[in-house]
Design an enzyme around this catalytic site. Structure first.
Site, PDB file in Angstrom:
ATOM      1  N   SER A   1      -9.591 -19.236   1.899  1.00 35.86           N
ATOM      2  CA  SER A   1      -9.406 -19.164   0.455  1.00 35.86           C
ATOM      3  C   SER A   1      -7.960 -18.786   0.126  1.00 35.86           C
ATOM      4  O   SER A   1      -7.423 -17.818   0.663  1.00 35.86           O
ATOM      5  CB  SER A   1     -10.359 -18.120  -0.110  1.00 35.86           C
ATOM      6  OG  SER A   1     -10.166 -18.041  -1.484  1.00 35.86           O
ATOM      7  N   GLY A   2      -7.340 -19.576  -0.715  1.00 30.02           N
ATOM      8  CA  GLY A   2      -5.964 -19.295  -1.130  1.00 30.02           C
ATOM      9  C   GLY A   2      -4.937 -19.946  -0.232  1.00 30.02           C
ATOM     10  O   GLY A   2      -3.739 -19.745  -0.407  1.00 30.02           O
TER      11      GLY A   2
ATOM     12  N   THR B   1      -6.835 -26.799  -2.571  1.00 30.39           N
ATOM     13  CA  THR B   1      -6.970 -27.482  -3.853  1.00 30.39           C
ATOM     14  C   THR B   1      -5.627 -28.018  -4.322  1.00 30.39           C
ATOM     15  O   THR B   1      -5.540 -29.128  -4.843  1.00 30.39           O
ATOM     16  CB  THR B   1      -7.574 -26.508  -4.887  1.00 30.39           C
ATOM     17  OG1 THR B   1      -8.759 -25.977  -4.316  1.00 30.39           O
ATOM     18  CG2 THR B   1      -7.899 -27.197  -6.176  1.00 30.39           C
TER      19      THR B   1
ATOM     20  N   ASN C   1      -7.739 -15.329  -4.286  1.00 38.08           N
ATOM     21  CA  ASN C   1      -7.083 -16.465  -4.944  1.00 38.08           C
ATOM     22  C   ASN C   1      -7.433 -16.428  -6.430  1.00 38.08           C
ATOM     23  O   ASN C   1      -8.599 -16.300  -6.787  1.00 38.08           O
ATOM     24  CB  ASN C   1      -7.596 -17.762  -4.287  1.00 38.08           C
ATOM     25  CG  ASN C   1      -6.945 -18.997  -4.862  1.00 38.08           C
ATOM     26  OD1 ASN C   1      -6.135 -18.911  -5.790  1.00 38.08           O
ATOM     27  ND2 ASN C   1      -7.304 -20.141  -4.325  1.00 38.08           N
TER      28      ASN C   1
ATOM     29  N   SER D   1      -9.741 -19.688  -7.248  1.00 40.38           N
ATOM     30  CA  SER D   1     -10.495 -20.027  -6.045  1.00 40.38           C
ATOM     31  C   SER D   1     -11.614 -21.008  -6.370  1.00 40.38           C
ATOM     32  O   SER D   1     -12.375 -20.816  -7.321  1.00 40.38           O
ATOM     33  CB  SER D   1     -11.054 -18.737  -5.461  1.00 40.38           C
ATOM     34  OG  SER D   1     -11.760 -19.037  -4.302  1.00 40.38           O
ATOM     35  N   SER D   2     -11.677 -22.079  -5.571  1.00 45.97           N
ATOM     36  CA  SER D   2     -12.769 -23.039  -5.783  1.00 45.97           C
ATOM     37  C   SER D   2     -14.035 -22.404  -5.231  1.00 45.97           C
ATOM     38  O   SER D   2     -14.081 -22.042  -4.060  1.00 45.97           O
ATOM     39  CB  SER D   2     -12.479 -24.339  -5.034  1.00 45.97           C
ATOM     40  OG  SER D   2     -11.135 -24.696  -5.166  1.00 45.97           O
TER      41      SER D   2
ATOM     42  N   GLY E   1     -12.879 -22.936   3.835  1.00 44.51           N
ATOM     43  CA  GLY E   1     -12.584 -22.709   5.245  1.00 44.51           C
ATOM     44  C   GLY E   1     -13.460 -21.597   5.793  1.00 44.51           C
ATOM     45  O   GLY E   1     -14.278 -21.010   5.080  1.00 44.51           O
TER      46      GLY E   1
ATOM     47  N   GLU F   1     -14.910 -18.228   6.792  1.00 39.75           N
ATOM     48  CA  GLU F   1     -14.805 -16.953   6.069  1.00 39.75           C
ATOM     49  C   GLU F   1     -15.345 -15.806   6.902  1.00 39.75           C
ATOM     50  O   GLU F   1     -16.460 -15.885   7.422  1.00 39.75           O
ATOM     51  CB  GLU F   1     -15.587 -17.022   4.747  1.00 39.75           C
ATOM     52  CG  GLU F   1     -14.830 -17.748   3.663  1.00 39.75           C
ATOM     53  CD  GLU F   1     -15.507 -17.674   2.309  1.00 39.75           C
ATOM     54  OE1 GLU F   1     -16.585 -17.059   2.181  1.00 39.75           O
ATOM     55  OE2 GLU F   1     -14.955 -18.258   1.353  1.00 39.75           O
TER      56      GLU F   1
HETATM   57  N1  ATP Z   1       2.059 -26.294  -1.750  1.00 42.21           N
HETATM   58  C1  ATP Z   1       2.092 -25.274  -2.562  1.00 42.21           C
HETATM   59  N2  ATP Z   1       3.224 -24.989  -3.243  1.00 42.21           N
HETATM   60  C2  ATP Z   1       3.276 -23.946  -4.067  1.00 42.21           C
HETATM   61  N3  ATP Z   1       2.244 -23.116  -4.295  1.00 42.21           N
HETATM   62  C3  ATP Z   1       1.076 -23.343  -3.653  1.00 42.21           C
HETATM   63  C4  ATP Z   1       0.945 -24.431  -2.761  1.00 42.21           C
HETATM   64  N4  ATP Z   1      -0.287 -24.410  -2.286  1.00 42.21           N
HETATM   65  C5  ATP Z   1      -0.914 -23.357  -2.851  1.00 42.21           C
HETATM   66  N5  ATP Z   1      -0.100 -22.707  -3.686  1.00 42.21           N
HETATM   67  C6  ATP Z   1      -0.398 -21.494  -4.467  1.00 42.21           C
HETATM   68  O1  ATP Z   1      -1.504 -20.867  -3.904  1.00 42.21           O
HETATM   69  C7  ATP Z   1      -2.565 -20.756  -4.823  1.00 42.21           C
HETATM   70  C8  ATP Z   1      -3.876 -20.970  -4.130  1.00 42.21           C
HETATM   71  O2  ATP Z   1      -3.991 -22.302  -3.721  1.00 42.21           O
HETATM   72  P1  ATP Z   1      -5.359 -23.105  -3.799  1.00 42.21           P
HETATM   73  O3  ATP Z   1      -6.089 -22.795  -5.018  1.00 42.21           O
HETATM   74  O4  ATP Z   1      -5.070 -24.512  -3.504  1.00 42.21           O
HETATM   75  O5  ATP Z   1      -6.098 -22.469  -2.598  1.00 42.21           O
HETATM   76  P2  ATP Z   1      -7.458 -22.963  -1.943  1.00 42.21           P
HETATM   77  O6  ATP Z   1      -7.175 -23.176  -0.523  1.00 42.21           O
HETATM   78  O7  ATP Z   1      -8.002 -24.093  -2.704  1.00 42.21           O
HETATM   79  O8  ATP Z   1      -8.350 -21.684  -2.093  1.00 42.21           O
HETATM   80  P3  ATP Z   1      -9.918 -21.608  -2.370  1.00 42.21           P
HETATM   81  O9  ATP Z   1     -10.570 -21.858  -1.086  1.00 42.21           O
HETATM   82  O10 ATP Z   1     -10.069 -20.235  -2.823  1.00 42.21           O
HETATM   83  O11 ATP Z   1     -10.205 -22.604  -3.396  1.00 42.21           O
HETATM   84  C9  ATP Z   1      -2.276 -21.788  -5.868  1.00 42.21           C
HETATM   85  O12 ATP Z   1      -2.806 -21.424  -7.104  1.00 42.21           O
HETATM   86  C10 ATP Z   1      -0.776 -21.829  -5.889  1.00 42.21           C
HETATM   87  O13 ATP Z   1      -0.298 -20.782  -6.700  1.00 42.21           O
HETATM   88 MG    MG Z   2      -9.541 -24.355  -3.871  1.00 42.02          MG
END
Ligand code: ATP
Ligand code: MG
Length: 1089
Positions: A168-169, A173, A218, A221-222, A450, A452
């Site tokens: 997560s994070g 996404t 996050n 977070s999705s 991913g 956890e």
């Molecule tokens: N490539 C990137 N460039 C800049 N910032 C990023 C990038 N990837 C992620 N982030 C930052 O990290 C935060 C978390 O990313 P994201 O929501 O994609 O995580 P996730 O893997 O989908 O987590 P979850 O499993 O909780 O959904 C985003 O809101 C953004 O602020």
């Molecule tokens: Mg996500």
């Protein structure tokens, strides 16, 4: 369990593209590479290669490339020398992260580290940069993967799937969104239904509003798994899409941990919703008023702007085909969840729960479109069907709250499912039936949770980790398959490699009858008192011998301490996770009391109506449990993915604080482990670090061998063989496959790369020189052509001008000759030109030859026709000069000239010494006033003296010379002796003046003989005789009375007596009294006369 398996490590995509350096990235964000000297480069064949090339200058360039590699690490982990070392792996990640290089490959797998800052690497220019290039030609990037996948989809027409995983994070996404954006912006627009691109993009904010929430890890977070298919038509344009969602974390609707929030949509509605909307929904703007929103105690978060997000969502809803009514219905459902949360119960005397919040009930009734009393009854009673009879059993407070929360969760999660369905209808290709639809290809994007591991892990983590096991298994299967296939295809002997096959854990979870899910389901369904603990016991009974399963009871003394009694531990491929069984049964059952279901089935809210199907009520079969549903959907997902060509993006989160630039090694090591990256690398590096198609390899490195450069005429494979022999590869360093060369060690490739770097420099110099030569020669030739062109034009012009001039000259000469011949004839056309010419040239000449002064008498000879005009002009000119001269002379000078003119008139050509007087100016007077006796002046009284000059007077008798002064007054000549006027001759008495023609200066003033007062004529001599006589003649007005005599002058010597002066020329002036009584004057003759 560890297995030994024939492993043929390769990277299928890697081979599909042209080869390139797997050395340091030189992308836009690595431009700051600073060359610095370093020790000697590689060993073995590397050194051979370099030494084959090395000159000093060359070495510096090469070493700078090596240093850069040292600094920013390798862009593909397979090129790590020490590929088994986790420390080296993490060090490489760290180096790259420090340089803001967040992407690194493991073969075709992209490892991405969340930078937590906007790196400006997703612009349109970046998209363009990564389009149509070979995978490794450019630094690793998400867009490189996106483009490779897209091109494989188009060229091979095989469905593709991009699997994005990470904790997560970690940025899953974000990566999904960037990929979608890439496709939306770079793919061609479909012929019809161009809106699908917008819909694909706009489905995101809506799904995020309903399915994402702020968690501790996050802020966005999705809370569900997402698999999205994008359909492309045969031209590569996106024409439709489909989304599958997995396991929404619905417990969040009713409960959030400290520091976490409910799903975004609730806050967005309260913050951004219009007053009117909120009033209709019976909501207050303050999230604190809603129990479902305050559990985490952080309704407001600085990083989230609910108000602007609300606007985005509202707009997105329109794009994905929501009507205003549908939006209203949807918001009614959202509001109803909040009202449910605020619905309270109180116990009556029999401890049965009663609804106490009438207002909430009123809104619920309205918003959900259900009957008020039915809802009230459903919230406080449970319907039991016993022996075909329906019985209503009242609920106590706890049960009522449970029923209420269950309803809230069911309403929300089913609405979420409905929403996905609705989006899918909007994304569905409108051309589904057309022939082109059949030729569509699909690109899947999997953004799924991913692995956890929390302090406290429950049913959700169990499902999520199971999901990761399945995906890992799929990953290994697909990778191995392609590796093996490649080795076989290439005819390369494989070498066994150890890797961990996690099928055993998947089986432990999903096996029929013996798997954990089966046991859980069984426990949920069996009659009797089943609890979470009985489930655990059953589990212990059934799988106690499984090597990946452990409970408190089964553990040995040492590990027992780390396990609670209500916990079991699974040894996942990525590590151990301890799960607490508490809530497993409940969550798996996901019970919603029948009468609540019935109530919702009667809902007039169209969304609820679709979510709660009446068929569900009549269905006697028990619904599938959550775990089984999840298992089924996972199997389905695996099937979908298996049918596609996979690509992987592994996301890593650098720190827990969501801070840019922080590299938390412990956290990252965990993720590297959980994501199986080392495993991944080991599998890929088991045999050969690098492989390339012969054509591509030869194309890249052919310049390193004289035999293959610039072209190799034979088969590429033979060319490569010659090339590697020349480079000094040792037999153990490489293998030749059927279509590819396999290189075992990165250092061999690095050395070759470095040699290429060096070679490139010299080639570049050569090419530059050739190009410059060509370029400048072209330029020179252009200039030369131009110069010649200008020259010829100019010469032509000059020639024409000259010819015209000559022609004109010839004609003129001819006319002049003709005119000359006929010059004396009367004016006629033949001679007119000549005559005019003579005339003009005379006049023009005249202008230059005019006399300079009045004395200049020169004048050009005029042509006959101009004689008269010339004369007139001459006169005019003279007059003009005279006029000019006269205008410029002073009165004194005028007087002088006048006197001179008179002198000239009198004496010119007549007296010998006249010419000597000409250049000498006449002077006003030769005696100053002080030289004249005052007595004389007194006698003269007012009579002014006009001229005075010393003279010599000769006696009339003895011709004795006596010094006298001669004065001229306005009326008389006065002869003065010292202070006495000796003689005064009034002008009236002056009858004439005589002088000789010789050069003497004697003169005689003749006076009236009748005048008694006069003694006779006066013989005088003056040194300035011309001046004296001129002045005297002028004063006395006797200009015409001056006689110039030759020979002798007779004068009256006294009454009745005359004297004679004889003048004879001689050599010297001599004045004597001659014997004859005459005055004899001998005067020299001067030639000037
Ligand atoms: N490539 C990137 N460039 C800049 N910032 C990023 C990038 N990837 C992620 N982030 C930052 O990290 C935060 C978390 O990313 P994201 O929501 O994609 O995580 P996730 O893997 O989908 O987590 P979850 O499993 O909780 O959904 C985003 O809101 C953004 O602020
Ligand atoms: Mg996500």
């Amino acid at each position: 369990m560890l297995m030994v398996c024939p492993l043929l490590p390769t990277i299928s995509q890697l081979c599909a593209v042209a080869p390139s350096p797997l050395a340091p990235s030189r992308g836009p964000h690595t431009s700051q590479l600073a060359p610095a000297p370093r020790g000697p480069p590689g060993r073995g064949s590397g050194r051979a290669v370099l030494e084959a090339l090395g000159s000093d200058g060359v070495r510096v360039t090469m070493e700078s490339a090596l240093t850069a590699r040292d600094r920013v690490g390798v862009q593909d982990f397979v090129l790590l020398e020490n590929f088994t070392s986790e420390a080296a792996f993490i060090e490489n990640l760290r180096r790259r992260f420090r340089e803001n290089l967040i992407y690194t490959y493991i073969g075709p797998v992209l490892v991405s580290v969340n930078p937590y800052r906007d790196l400006q690497i997703y612009s349109r220019q970046h998209m363009e940069r990564y389009r149509g290039i070979s995978f490794y030609e450019v630094p690793p990037h998400l867009f490189a993967v996106a483009d490779t996948v897209y091109r494989a989809l188009r060229t091979e027409r095989r469905d593709q799937a991009v699997m994005i995983s990470g904790e997560s994070g970690a940025g899953k996404t974000e990566a999904t969104k960037r990929l979608l954006q890439f496709y939306a912006e770079t793919c061609p627009a479909p012929e019809r239904g161009g809106a699908v691109r917008d819909r694909l993009l706009q489905s995101n904010p809506v799904l995020e509003a309903f399915g994402n929430a702020k968690t501790l890890r996050n802020d966005n977070s999705s809370r569900f798994g997402k698999y999205m298919d994008v359909q492309f038509d045969f031209k590569g344009a996106p024409v439709g899409g489909h989304i599958l969602s997995y396991l929404l974390e619905k417990s969040r609707v009713v409960h959030q941990n400290h520091g976490e929030r409910n799903f975004h949509i609730f806050y967005q509605l309260l913050e951004g919703g219009e007053e009117e909307t909120l009033r209709r929904l019976g909501l207050e703007r303050n999230p604190q008023s809603y129990l479902y929103l305050v559990k985490g105690q952080c309704a407001k978060v600085s990083s989230i702007n609910d108000k602007s997000d609300w606007k985005v969502v509202r707009k997105a809803l329109m794009v994905i085909d929501f009507t205003e009514d549908e939006v209203e219905d949807l918001l009614s459902v959202v509001a109803s969840v909040l009202h449910l949360g605020n619905t309270h119960f109180a116990a009556d005397e029999e401890s049965n729960a009663q609804v106490t919040t009438e207002n909430q009930l009123k809104y619920l009734t309205r918003l959900l479109g259900v009957d008020g009393s039915t809802l009230r009854e459903a919230l406080t009673h449970r319907k039991i069907i016993a022996k075909g009879e329906e019985l209503l059993s009242p609920l106590n407070l706890e049960q009522a709250a449970y029923a209420r929360d269950a309803l809230a969760k069911a309403v929300y999660s089913r609405t979420f499912t409905w929403l996905v369905g609705k989006i899918n209808r909007s994304l569905a290709s409108k051309d589904a039936e057309s022939p082109s639809w059949r030729s569509t290809t699909v690109l899947g994007l999997l953004d799924i949770y991913g692995f956890e591991v929390f302090q406290h892990n429950s049913f959700e983590q169990f499902c999520i980790n199971y999901c990761n096991e399945k995906l890992q298994q799929l990953f290994i299967e697909l990778t191995l398959k392609s590796e093996q296939e490649e080795y076989e295809a290439e005819g390369i002997a494989w070498e066994p490699v150890q890797y961990f096959n996690n099928k055993i854990i998947c089986d432990l979870v999903e096996e029929k009858f013996k798997g954990i899910i089966s046991i859980l389901d069984e426990e949920c369904l069996r009659p009797g008192e089943a609890t979470d603990l009985t489930f655990l016991e059953k589990l212990e009974d059934t799988v106690k011998h499984h090597p990946h399963f452990l409970t408190h009871k089964l553990a040995d003394q040492r590990t027992r301490k780390s396990l609670g009694r209500g916990e079991f531990r699974l040894l996942h491929y990525a590590g151990e996770v301890t799960y607490s069984v508490t809530g497993f049964l409940d969550k798996n059952n996901d019970l919603l009391f029948r009468n609540l279901k019935e109530t919702m089935c009667s809902s007039e809210n169209p969304i609820m109506n679709q979510c709660f199907d009446r068929g569900e009520l009549s269905d006697k079969k028990r619904p599938e449990t959550v775990a089984t549903q999840f298992k089924m959907s996972l199997l389905q997902l695996v099937e979908i993915l298996q049918s596609k060509e996979p690509a992987y993006i592994r996301c890593i989160k650098p720190n827990d604080a969501k801070q840019p630039g922080r590299f938390d090694e412990v956290l990252i090591r965990h993720q590297v482990k959980y994501l199986g990256l080392m495993e991944n690398l080991r599998v890929r590096r088991a045999g050969f670090a690098y492989r390339r198609k012969y054509e591509a390899f030869l194309q890249r490195y052919k310049s390193l061998c004289p035999d293959t450069w610039p072209t190799w005429a034979g088969r590429p494979q033979e060319g490569v063989a010659v090339l590697v022999r020349h480079l000094g590869y040792k037999p153990e360093e490489y293998k030749m496959g059927r279509t590819k060369i396999f290189i075992r060690f990165p250092k061999t490739l690095f050395a070759t790369e470095d040699a290429l770097e060096v070679r490139r420099q010299s080639l570049a110099t050569k090419i530059q020189a050739a190009w410059k030569g060509f370029h400048w020669r072209q330029k020179f030739l252009r200039v030369k052509r131009s110069a010649i062109c200008i020259q010829s034009w100019w010469r032509g012009t000059l020639g024409r001008r000259k010819a015209a001039k000559r022609k004109w000259a010839a004609q003129t000469i001819r006319r002049l000759i003709r005119g000359f011949i006929l010059r004396h004839a009367p004016r006629c056309p033949e001679n007119a030109f000549f005559l005019d010419h003579v005339r003009t040239s005379f006049l023009l000449n005249l202008r230059r030859q005019l006399p300079r002064n009045v004395l200049d008498t020169s004048w050009p000879t005029p042509p006959p026709a101009l004689r008269e005009a010339s004369e007139l002009l001459r006169e005019l000119c003279m007059k003009n000069m005279v006029w000019k001269y006269c205008r410029s002379i002073s009165p004194e000078w005028k007087q002088q000239l006048h006197q001179k003119a008179v002198a000239s008139e009198i004496f010119k050509g007549k007296k010998d010494n006249y010419p000597q007087s000409v250049p000498r100016l006449f002077i006003n007077t030769r005696l100053g006033a002080d030289e004249i006796s005052p007595k004389v002046l007194q006698v003269l009284g007012t009579e002014p003296i006009q001229y005075a000059v010393p003279v010599v007077k000769y006696d009339r008798k003895g011709y004795k010379p006596r010094s006298r002064q001669l004065l001229l007054t306005p009326s008389a000549v006065v002869i003065v002796e010292d202070a006495k006027i000796k003689q005064r001759i009034d002008y009236t008495n002056l009858t004439g003046i005589s002088v000789s023609s010789l050069s003497d200066s004697l003169f005689v003033l003749h006076v009236q003989r009748e005048d008694n007062k006069q003694k006779g004529d006066v013989v005088l001599q003056s040194d300035h005789v011309i001046e004296t006589l001129t002045k005297t003649a002028l004063s006395a007005d006797r200009v015409n009375n001056i006689n110039i005599n030759q020979g002798s002058i007779t004068f009256a010597g006294g009454p009745g007596r005359d004297g004679i002066i004889d003048f004879t020329p001689g050599s010297e002036l001599l004045i004597t009294k001659a014997k004859n009584g005459h005055l004899a004057v001998v005067a020299p003759r001067l030639n000037s006369r």
